[in-house]
Design an enzyme around this catalytic site. Sequence first.
Site, mmCIF file in Angstrom:
data_model
loop_
_atom_site.group_PDB
_atom_site.id
_atom_site.type_symbol
_atom_site.label_atom_id
_atom_site.label_comp_id
_atom_site.label_asym_id
_atom_site.label_seq_id
_atom_site.Cartn_x
_atom_site.Cartn_y
_atom_site.Cartn_z
ATOM 1 N N CYS A 171 0.868 -1.179 0.000
ATOM 2 C CA CYS A 171 0.000 0.000 0.000
ATOM 3 C C CYS A 171 0.907 1.233 0.000
ATOM 4 O O CYS A 171 2.127 1.124 0.133
ATOM 5 C CB CYS A 171 -0.881 0.002 1.247
ATOM 6 S SG CYS A 171 0.084 0.100 2.779
ATOM 7 N N CYS A 182 2.606 5.911 8.837
ATOM 8 C CA CYS A 182 1.694 6.047 7.702
ATOM 9 C C CYS A 182 0.780 7.244 7.939
ATOM 10 O O CYS A 182 0.216 7.391 9.031
ATOM 11 C CB CYS A 182 0.851 4.773 7.568
ATOM 12 S SG CYS A 182 -0.469 4.959 6.362
ATOM 13 N N GLU A 240 0.795 -0.505 16.300
ATOM 14 C CA GLU A 240 -0.081 0.621 15.931
ATOM 15 C C GLU A 240 -0.998 1.004 17.088
ATOM 16 O O GLU A 240 -1.196 2.187 17.373
ATOM 17 C CB GLU A 240 -0.920 0.276 14.692
ATOM 18 C CG GLU A 240 -1.709 1.494 14.227
ATOM 19 C CD GLU A 240 -2.714 1.202 13.120
ATOM 20 O OE1 GLU A 240 -3.773 1.863 13.116
ATOM 21 O OE2 GLU A 240 -2.448 0.324 12.264
ATOM 22 N N THR A 250 -6.005 0.788 11.960
ATOM 23 C CA THR A 250 -6.315 0.936 10.527
ATOM 24 C C THR A 250 -6.355 -0.393 9.776
ATOM 25 O O THR A 250 -6.746 -0.427 8.608
ATOM 26 C CB THR A 250 -5.270 1.840 9.834
ATOM 27 O OG1 THR A 250 -3.979 1.219 9.966
ATOM 28 C CG2 THR A 250 -5.244 3.234 10.414
ATOM 29 N N CYS A 289 -8.098 1.708 6.925
ATOM 30 C CA CYS A 289 -7.556 2.410 5.763
ATOM 31 C C CYS A 289 -8.053 1.829 4.445
ATOM 32 O O CYS A 289 -8.528 0.699 4.382
ATOM 33 C CB CYS A 289 -6.026 2.448 5.823
ATOM 34 S SG CYS A 289 -5.252 0.943 5.258
ATOM 35 N N SER A 329 1.762 -9.613 10.782
ATOM 36 C CA SER A 329 1.090 -8.564 10.016
ATOM 37 C C SER A 329 -0.411 -8.650 10.262
ATOM 38 O O SER A 329 -1.063 -9.607 9.866
ATOM 39 C CB SER A 329 1.392 -8.739 8.522
ATOM 40 O OG SER A 329 0.437 -8.060 7.734
ATOM 41 N N SER A 330 -0.961 -7.622 10.908
ATOM 42 C CA SER A 330 -2.382 -7.623 11.253
ATOM 43 C C SER A 330 -3.245 -7.702 9.999
ATOM 44 O O SER A 330 -4.166 -8.520 9.915
ATOM 45 C CB SER A 330 -2.718 -6.353 12.039
ATOM 46 O OG SER A 330 -4.108 -6.237 12.217
#
Length: 319
Positions: A20, A104, A134, A173, A203, A231-232
């Site tokens: 992304c 981000c 995060e 996100t 996001c 990695s969520s």
Amino acid sequence: MADTALPPLTLYLAAPRGFCAGVDRAIKIVEMALQKWGAPVYVRHEIVHNKYVVDGLREKGAVFVEELDDCPEDRPVIFSAHGVPKAVPAEARAREMVFVDATCPLVSKVHIEAARHHENGLQMVMIGHAGHPETVGTMGQLPEGEVLLVEEPADVALLEVRNPERLAYVTQTTLSIDDTADVVAALKARFPAIVGPHKEDICYATTNRQEAVKAMAPDCDALLVVGAPNSSNSKRLVEVGAKAGCKYAQLVQRATDIDWRALEGIGTIGLTAGASAPDVLIEEVIEAFRARYDLTVETVTTAEENVEFKVPRVLREPA
């Protein structure tokens, strides 16, 4: 003579998938910092959750550490894409360090939102995963006790709030859209006055990748998600695929992780990748299938992405 014909397989390739704009920017920040200041450049926490990416940057001279205490004063330090508690840049300033924040911009938007609600006297509820960087970063924007964490609808009943009339919520996100909607519904049922974000915190990239999986899943005998176990957004893609009717949905870091025995007899497979997985790993998986099957690749496009985020000004200026 033995029949050497490969069995036919249709591979549905999700679009969008993989990197992304926030991940792209974070990696670029580390690379530009190495060009500008030379090695080593320190990075607090994995810049993005992908071993292949982190190892590649390490080879170029990035040193990954968990805390600012592990960084020397005389070398630049970069904060990861997931965001950091307010105390971290404050400490870097106090130590007169050169630092670059690779948070981000869509995570920063949530930070700003939380701060604005706090200024207006609202207590915050954060929907997120405990311990995820995060979540730690967002909760660390406000003083202790000002952000309450919930992970699932059942947690809402246990919340002890200061004033049910003075509440707002934000979310991580990278959550599952549907699971988050269930938590939001529980929050609104218990606290009708709770204030939500103007625009969804989850996001665009997380949303788009989940929608692509939902579109593909009913046609797939199996689904593979290329991504890291920490990695969520990648783990959510596996869950979304399973919920959307895919009997076998698996997370793989790269082609060597594929359980071929579990895929015996399939006629269709879906392939996608989390937002921090590079194209090279997706190609590697496709080639592994090509070696074993008479492969037809069909792209399933559910959205077009053209988002781009600028790198911080300090990296655009000459050394």
